[in-house]
Motif scaffolding. Structure first.
Motif, short mmCIF file in Angstrom:
data_model
loop_
_atom_site.label_atom_id
_atom_site.label_comp_id
_atom_site.label_asym_id
_atom_site.label_seq_id
_atom_site.Cartn_x
_atom_site.Cartn_y
_atom_site.Cartn_z
N PHE A 44 0.84 -1.20 0.00
CA PHE A 44 0.00 0.00 0.00
C PHE A 44 0.88 1.25 0.00
N ALA A 96 -4.55 7.06 -3.19
CA ALA A 96 -4.12 6.21 -2.08
C ALA A 96 -4.48 4.76 -2.34
N GLU A 98 -5.01 1.67 -0.42
CA GLU A 98 -5.27 1.43 1.00
C GLU A 98 -5.90 0.06 1.21
#
Ligand SMILES: [Cu+2]
Length: 152
Positions: A44, A96, A98
């Motif tokens: 991530f 992002a 995630e």
């Protein structure tokens, strides 16, 4: 002639700027430790495009039999991973990756689990920015994510 010369210089300036427009910065690169029997582990990070032209993450290279880009879909609370060919990184935005969403999947671990405290050296490949090196820190599984810990 002088005007033409100046115009030529201006064009040259534009061309140089265009080539340098995509600027990628990465932050918070981490991967979760895996069980000894795990076949794959997730990576991530946050990718920011500080440039003025859109870019696309097209591949991640690392020392594993296979590295893929995945996203996660939930169907009746059951997570299913979907393979992505690429991840768009629009100009001026941060994307992002995630837990519970998009991630890098390090595959083919067979007997070589991701171990807390170790790192994974990888290369992100962008359509515009080219190769961007990144180091994933291997950490304990994020309790806030969708994973279920068995450490108790
Ligand atoms: Cu995955």
């Amino acid at each position: 002639m002088k005007t033409l010369y100046m115009a030529g210089l201006a064009l040259l300036g534009l061309a140089t700027t265009a080539a340098a427009e995509s600027a990628i910065s990465v932050a918070d690169a981490r991967a979760f430790e895996t069980a000894p029997t795990a076949m794959a582990g997730g990576g991530f990070l946050a990718i920011t495009n500080t440039g003025t032209s859109d870019d696309t993450l097209v591949a991640v290279l690392a020392d594993f039999p296979r590295v893929e880009l995945h996203t996660t879909e939930f169907e009746n609370d059951v997570a299913r991973m979907i393979h992505l060919d690429a991840i768009p990184i629009p100009a001026g935005e941060t994307v992002a990756l995630e837990p519970g969403g998009m991630h890098v999947m390090f595959m083919g671990l067979q007997g070589n689990p991701l171990t807390e405290g170790e790192t994974i050296n990888a290369t992100l490949v962008f359509e515009q920015a080219g190769d961007v090196p990144v180091t994933f820190e291997i950490v304990k599984r994020d309790m806030a994510g969708h994973g279920h810990s068995h450490n108790h």
